[in-house]
Design an enzyme around this catalytic site. Sequence first.
Site, PDB file in Angstrom:
ATOM      1  N   CYS A   2       0.868  -1.182   0.000  1.00 43.65           N
ATOM      2  CA  CYS A   2       0.000   0.000   0.000  1.00 43.65           C
ATOM      3  C   CYS A   2       0.898   1.223   0.000  1.00 43.65           C
ATOM      4  O   CYS A   2       1.590   1.496   0.985  1.00 43.65           O
ATOM      5  CB  CYS A   2      -0.921   0.008   1.217  1.00 43.65           C
ATOM      6  SG  CYS A   2      -2.031   1.438   1.277  1.00 43.65           S
ATOM      7  N   GLU A 101      -4.092   0.702  -6.004  1.00 44.15           N
ATOM      8  CA  GLU A 101      -3.176  -0.353  -6.423  1.00 44.15           C
ATOM      9  C   GLU A 101      -3.014  -0.269  -7.929  1.00 44.15           C
ATOM     10  O   GLU A 101      -3.973   0.028  -8.648  1.00 44.15           O
ATOM     11  CB  GLU A 101      -3.703  -1.732  -6.014  1.00 44.15           C
ATOM     12  CG  GLU A 101      -2.693  -2.841  -6.196  1.00 44.15           C
ATOM     13  CD  GLU A 101      -1.359  -2.516  -5.527  1.00 44.15           C
ATOM     14  OE1 GLU A 101      -0.414  -2.131  -6.268  1.00 44.15           O
ATOM     15  OE2 GLU A 101      -1.261  -2.610  -4.299  1.00 44.15           O
TER      16      GLU A 101
END
Length: 228
Positions: A2, A101
């Site tokens: 992340c 993402e």
Amino acid sequence: MCGRYGLFTPPTDLEARFDASMACDFEPTYNAAPSESLPVIDAEQSRQIRTRQWGLIPSWADDLDAHRHTNARAETLFERPSFRESAEQRRCLVLADGFYEWGAPDGQRRPHFVRRTDGEPFAMAGLWERWTPSRTQTKLGSLTAEPEPIETFTIVTTQANDAIEPLHDRMPVVLPPDAEGPWLSADPGRAASLLEPLSAQHLRVDPVSRAVNDPTATGPKLVTPIEQ
């Protein structure tokens, strides 16, 4: 992993969702990046939302930049020296509306924004640490003032679920609401058992504008789904 996320729910709604009061000034962000000060909740002040810098610095680190950790792997959280003490004693909730993402499920690599299917803000499992620089690092020299400690956090990641796997093999640990309290206060064994990928049915994945590649970009347009 992340490396970027968004938190744009209004502060009053965050207070209601997490049963905690805002103890910091915070402007909603659509493109939170490492080194920024961002809202978290920890067991020390579980009824307050406070900001800490994203990028954990272990308390024993001798250099500000050499040991910053954006993410921490769930599988080795209670073993690695950088995280072991924090995992046992200093866990936190990292508040978010969604995370980004990058991947190429259709052959063209692009950013995607991942949010809950119900649209609610959520908490990612995190660790925090308090690091105090030396006088040399703060250039205090012979001054008598003590260096100010820096409080930082990292986001815990786990294996990807079926929704994220086409983009990446890792994802943040998104905690179900009933796991948020135990993550903060449970014994290490119980806490470790919570570090599972959230069921794919609870997450929505949308391709979004490549404008998010610029860490200075912000605004609702970054999380608006686009046609592939």
